[in-house]
Design an enzyme around this catalytic site. Structure first.
Site, PDB file in Angstrom:
ATOM      1  N   ARG A 259       0.872  -1.172   0.000  1.00  0.00           N
ATOM      2  CA  ARG A 259       0.000   0.000   0.000  1.00  0.00           C
ATOM      3  C   ARG A 259       0.911   1.224   0.000  1.00  0.00           C
ATOM      4  NH1 ARG A 259      -2.863   1.126   5.307  1.00  0.00           N
ATOM      5  NH2 ARG A 259      -1.450   2.897   5.299  1.00  0.00           N
ATOM      6  N   HIS A 263      -4.102   4.804   4.070  1.00  0.00           N
ATOM      7  CA  HIS A 263      -5.217   3.851   3.955  1.00  0.00           C
ATOM      8  C   HIS A 263      -6.355   4.468   3.139  1.00  0.00           C
ATOM      9  CE1 HIS A 263      -8.378   1.066   5.158  1.00  0.00           C
ATOM     10  NE2 HIS A 263      -9.064   2.089   5.628  1.00  0.00           N
ATOM     11  N   TYR A 272       2.666   5.574  11.774  1.00  0.00           N
ATOM     12  CA  TYR A 272       2.857   4.158  12.111  1.00  0.00           C
ATOM     13  C   TYR A 272       3.721   3.353  11.138  1.00  0.00           C
ATOM     14  CZ  TYR A 272      -1.111   3.640   8.870  1.00  0.00           C
ATOM     15  OH  TYR A 272      -1.925   3.695   7.778  1.00  0.00           O
TER      16      TYR A 272
HETATM   17  C1  LIG Z   1     -16.253  -4.979  10.361  1.00  0.00           C
HETATM   18  C2  LIG Z   1     -15.416  -3.725  10.224  1.00  0.00           C
HETATM   19  N1  LIG Z   1     -14.485  -3.461  11.167  1.00  0.00           N
HETATM   20  C3  LIG Z   1     -13.721  -2.357  11.048  1.00  0.00           C
HETATM   21  C4  LIG Z   1     -13.889  -1.501   9.993  1.00  0.00           C
HETATM   22  C5  LIG Z   1     -12.987  -0.268   9.845  1.00  0.00           C
HETATM   23  N2  LIG Z   1     -12.025  -0.548   8.762  1.00  0.00           N
HETATM   24  C6  LIG Z   1     -12.221  -0.075   7.519  1.00  0.00           C
HETATM   25  S1  LIG Z   1     -11.037  -0.591   6.461  1.00  0.00           S
HETATM   26  C7  LIG Z   1     -10.238  -1.441   7.678  1.00  0.00           C
HETATM   27  C8  LIG Z   1      -8.978  -2.192   7.394  1.00  0.00           C
HETATM   28  C9  LIG Z   1      -9.142  -3.167   6.308  1.00  0.00           C
HETATM   29  O1  LIG Z   1      -7.893  -3.772   6.066  1.00  0.00           O
HETATM   30  P1  LIG Z   1      -7.723  -4.819   4.928  1.00  0.00           P
HETATM   31  O2  LIG Z   1      -8.830  -5.824   4.989  1.00  0.00           O
HETATM   32  O3  LIG Z   1      -6.346  -5.329   4.999  1.00  0.00           O
HETATM   33  O4  LIG Z   1      -7.961  -3.973   3.591  1.00  0.00           O
HETATM   34  P2  LIG Z   1      -7.080  -2.756   3.047  1.00  0.00           P
HETATM   35  O5  LIG Z   1      -7.717  -1.498   3.560  1.00  0.00           O
HETATM   36  O6  LIG Z   1      -5.701  -2.909   3.547  1.00  0.00           O
HETATM   37  O7  LIG Z   1      -7.167  -2.849   1.561  1.00  0.00           O
HETATM   38  C10 LIG Z   1     -10.909  -1.327   8.888  1.00  0.00           C
HETATM   39  C11 LIG Z   1     -10.452  -1.944  10.149  1.00  0.00           C
HETATM   40  C12 LIG Z   1     -14.887  -1.805   9.046  1.00  0.00           C
HETATM   41  N3  LIG Z   1     -15.104  -1.030   7.973  1.00  0.00           N
HETATM   42  N4  LIG Z   1     -15.631  -2.934   9.171  1.00  0.00           N
END
Ligand SMILES: Cc1ncc(C[n+]2csc(CCOP(=O)(O)OP(=O)(O)O)c2C)c(N)n1
Ligand SMILES: [Mg+2]
Length: 362
Positions: A259, A263, A272
């Site tokens: 990435r 985010h 971080y």
């Molecule tokens: C069930 C849930 N928990 C927390 C969140 C907040 N949240 C949004 S994106 C994210 C991280 C997702 O990480 P990943 O699955 O690795 O996808 P990436 O963003 O790295 O593509 C979180 C914790 C959410 N949207 N839904």
């Protein structure tokens, strides 16, 4: 832009390998893949800037994911359905969703196919079998598996593709979806773009399993980790998994990516991300790696690439100018697409809302 970048990890192919990997039209294939990947990069740069200027509300970039997204899009069939995670917007575009509609969506205006009801960067594109993204991490996994089950029952020739991130592998939905798909050997591909972060949580704290693809074995099907910054590897792996689906059942494909941005537009990774991360990510930049291959194979010269970039930027600027002055959805649209047929008390709600607004509804 020159492809000569210090420390860049070159793609492991030479001219002689490419016809075997990509077929006789390999040069055309590389140009197509490059165009889509470049569009993704141009979009991210421009839209993050627009968000910082307060002109769009939110943006979720996929810089670093371009090879994974384009490799996936080019390997699927028209009849397949994509259930995206947070960063697969480029898959919709490469499957034929019009860029103009996507830009209208980013401005959540009256032409936005979502009628302004989704966050920006959460497009829906039914015409290319791209389902609207659920913000709830992991929920799309069971949607995809349910769709695959329905396709099995209806004898539909398509497959479902569940796209998600490393963080989603910790959800109940990951377990439920993987287990169900394994038990019923459903026509579903799991595409886990491991960008090594779930917002600020590194993947090493997400799970004790170093390779996420290894989790597939516990559910009775194949899992494979690939270099997700290598568009050719992604294309090949997913296409082979897609072809084997009927005989061998599901596959979990884990493209390992970096990435390269925050985010989302609401995040500050400088708080971080460890020292050296951005350098390592830059050495695996999927676009620069492909540019280096294009140089080495003489497929698309720097000048042609620069022209292409300018064309994409000009097109995008024009679409943004149109979208920015397009009015938001009218208040009457609140009552559209909520139920198939209008009925009381919906009609009463609509009429009283209209009276409050001054009585302008059509
Ligand atoms: C069930 C849930 N928990 C927390 C969140 C907040 N949240 C949004 S994106 C994210 C991280 C997702 O990480 P990943 O699955 O690795 O996808 P990436 O963003 O790295 O593509 C979180 C914790 C959410 N949207 N839904
Ligand atoms: Mg992640």
């Amino acid at each position: 832009m020159s492809a000569a970048v210090a420390g860049l990890v070159p793609l492991p192919y030479g001219r002689e390998d490419l016809p075997g990997l990509l077929g006789p039209n390999w040069e055309e294939w590389l140009r197509t893949a490059y165009r889509w990947m470049l569009l993704g990069r141009v979009l991210d740069t421009r839209m993050l800037g627009m968000q910082r200027q307060g002109r769009v509300g939110f943006y979720g970039p996929a810089t670093g994911h371009e090879a994974a997204n384009v490799g996936l899009a080019l390997s699927l069939r028209k009849e397949d359905w994509v259930f995206p995670g947070l960063r697969e917007q480029l898959v919709a575009l490469a499957r034929g969703h019009p860029l103009g509609q996507y830009v209208h969506h980013l401005f959540t205006n009256g032409v936005d196919p979502c009628k302004g009801r989704q966050m920006p960067c959460h497009p829906t594109a039914r015409e290319v079998h791209y389902v609207s993204m659920s913000s709830t991490v992991g929920s799309q996994i069971i949607h995809a598996v349910g769709c695959a089950y329905a396709m099995r029952l209806r004898k539909d020739p398509g497959a479902a593709v569940a796209c998600f991130g490393d963080g989603a592998t910790s959800t109940n939905e990951f377990h439920a979806g993987m287990n169900f798909a394994g038990v019923y050997q459903l026509p579903v591909l799991f595409f886990c773009a491991n960008n090594q972060w779930a917002i600020s949580l590194p993947v090493s704290k997400q799970t004790r399993v170093p390779v996420l693809a290894d989790k597939a074995g516990e559910y009775g099907f194949n899992g494979v980790r690939i270099d997700g910054t290598d568009v050719i590897a992604v294309f090949h792996t997913v296409r082979a998994a897609r072809e084997r689906l009927a005989e061998q059942g599901p596959t979990l494909v884990e493209p390992l990516v970096y990435r390269m941005t925050p985010h989302t537009s609401s995040d500050d990774p400088t708080r971080y991300v460890p020292k050296g991360w951005m350098e390592e990510a830059a050495a695996h930049d999927p676009l620069t790696r492909l540019e280096e291959l294009l140089d080495r194979t003489g497929v698309l010269a720097v000048t042609a690439r620069e022209t292409l970039r300018q064309e994409l930027e000009t097109e995008l600027r024009k679409l943004i100018a149109e979208a920015e002055v397009t009015p938001p959805p009218g208040p009457d649209t609140l009552f559209v697409d909520t139920f198939r047929d209008t009925f009381w008390p919906l009609t009463e709600d609509r009429d009283s809302f209209d009276r409050e607004q001054g009585g302008h509804f059509p």
